[in-house]
Design an enzyme around this catalytic site. Sequence first.
Site, PDB file in Angstrom:
ATOM      1  N   THR A 156      52.061  88.787   6.324  1.00 46.57           N
ATOM      2  CA  THR A 156      51.409  87.928   7.443  1.00 46.57           C
ATOM      3  C   THR A 156      49.799  87.922   7.373  1.00 46.57           C
ATOM      4  OG1 THR A 156      53.258  88.153   8.815  1.00 46.57           O
ATOM      5  CG2 THR A 156      51.306  87.698   9.859  1.00 46.57           C
ATOM      6  N   GLY A 195      52.832  96.669   9.748  1.00 47.85           N
ATOM      7  CA  GLY A 195      53.328  97.795  10.323  1.00 47.85           C
ATOM      8  C   GLY A 195      53.100  98.975   9.315  1.00 47.85           C
ATOM      9  N   GLU A 449      59.905  88.500  10.891  1.00 45.27           N
ATOM     10  CA  GLU A 449      61.226  88.217   9.752  1.00 45.27           C
ATOM     11  C   GLU A 449      61.704  86.828   9.823  1.00 45.27           C
ATOM     12  OE1 GLU A 449      62.623  90.182   7.576  1.00 45.27           O
ATOM     13  OE2 GLU A 449      61.374  92.101   8.112  1.00 45.27           O
TER      14      GLU A 449
END
Length: 703
Positions: A156, A195, A449
């Site tokens: 992303t 993350g 996701e």
Amino acid sequence: MFKIESIKSQSPQVAIDKERKATKFDINKMFEFLESGKDEAALTKSLMQQIERDTILKTNASYYDLTKDQHREVTAQKIARLATYIEKDAPIFENFQKRLNLIAIVDPQLGTRVGVHLGLFLSAIRGNGTEEQFKYWAFERGAAYLKDVYGCFGMTELAHGSNVAGLETTATFDQKTKEFEINTPHLGATKWWIGGAAHSANHCVVYARLIVSGKDYGVKTFVVPIRDRNHNLHSGVAIGDIGAKMGRDGIDNGWIQFTNVRIPMNYMLSKFTKVDPETGDVEVPPLEQLAYGALLGGRVTMVTDSFRMAQRFITIALRYSVGRRQFSTKNSSEELKLIDYPLHQRRLLPYLALTYALSISSFDLSQTYDSVLSNLDAAGKSQDFSKLGQAIAGLKNLFCASASLKSTATWYVAQLIDECRQACGGHGYSSYSGFGKAYNDWVVQCTWEGDNNILASNAGRIIVQSIIKLQEKEKKIKGDLSYLNGISNIDKDTILLPNKQSMTNLSKLINAYQGTIIRLGVRCAESIGSKKSTWDGIAAQRVVLSKLNAVLYMLQHLVLKIKQLGDEEAHKQYLVQIAALFATSQIEMNFASYFLQFKAIDSLEPVTDVVSELCLSVRDQVIGLTDSFHFSDYFINSALGSHSGDIYNTYFDTVNNLNNPQVRDGKAAYSEALEAMLRRDPLEVRECFEKSDKVLKKLAPKI
């Protein structure tokens, strides 16, 4: 804790215990059904016990009072503990994945922190890298054991999310040095929401545009070291923390910018795309999309997460609804249990049915995923085009099923958590009920996701395209959408559920869902074929098709599992009722207009009646049906949902243990400001009597 009472109160635990003793089936048998077999049930119970007894993995009500920094610190300690478990679970990594799924019930951020590394970073290497590359990063370097290499997933960007093909980070090949140069060309290309990037990861799988001799070959994957052995950033790598989020504070989401970061050319994952080091020629095979197969595991896991989270919160709400009493009838001085109100049954019991439906579909989808990946690996190694064709067909089937189920399940569980919170009244608003943090932690599942609306519209498009192919007399459809082959058998004017009796017949309910999907799908296909509409023009219908397909998938797999039980099994009759409740309540809650429009039903009234009757049939077994999940108080972690049912003492003790009223003699740290406000002088004193009659008289001009 027992407390002296001057007047005997109505006891929630007595009510819950009485209903528990009235359970008419073996909850251990039901547990085995829900866990997909005796062996799986035993493994689940063993792993739950290990997690519950581990002092480092411990989670209790204090979890709800932690700050962001405290969540980060505790999560890091728990990751270190999990690293020791993965060494013991190896080489059966499936056991560790199940352990991780169970941990995510009470600590979703921990599950995500490790899941990003194993499920995204390593899966990307597995899906895109050669066998040698995967073995090196996973086993020689130790990533598979959470050792030496700790990875994050750099897909992303600030300006791009769902449109992966539009990512703008670049990887430019330098033929002289045999290196790739990774660059973030502008702010929008900054890797975002990554993350583990802010503080934890030392490597990143970076999705970047492959540039060779000035030509753009599209987005490929590269392993990029971002920190050295001393955990310092490599030169050219800039990283920051993206800060406060709605939930999951234990995850250190970060941003990454690359400035002329050079990596060896062999750090490009080359299972499919290859660059010749001498000539700079690029080989891009036609089956490159197979690389994304390994990444579907995240969606599959979220269906399992949906099942587990639904188990937890429907248990809390139903235990509370049995223990909590409100208002009395004219003929009784005793107040009614919340669950005995028909409205309350309708609010909660359809979600109990959803939870049961999710159980079987989550296990079946996981098995399908494992099978597809195995077939893809075998087909790739064999180079057998027949096997490759079968593997691709399996991947397409998995893509549709996982997109449909992930989007629908995560949406439904978000609704479930909030409805359960509201069903617990004011007490549900307490952090110690568990609902607040769980909801904030959960709803990101509807976005990452694959954004739910995009996934659902993609799945709906596949359904419509399949119908178009069938109408064009192409070969029959295989896999989960094979029911579409019955397109010629569905008379568009036949009422599929003509009466109440048909609405409790599981086979007819399945047929009604199939018929509604086909009729809606045909309408969409006609719109596309006649050019009355574009694909975007029917996007809303495609989302509905996806939801219908997901509910059908859950219903079919649940019914198939029920049929495997013998009639002598006491829990079978309740499973039949639950399956019928799931199917009919979904019609009423989510699909009534489509079932009416496409003549699956001719009136909603009998559906409403059947839902009410089924709720009443299931009502007296709600404690047994939730006890069948075998969730201890550790996994419930709610002041309102303990197994004992001692709601008020548990809630009161939790509040007082974590918020000691004796600290500072009951005064808050900010008490001085409040006390000063309450003791402030009158307004005239604070104005120094400057507006008093005496002063104003002195100041008055003489006339």
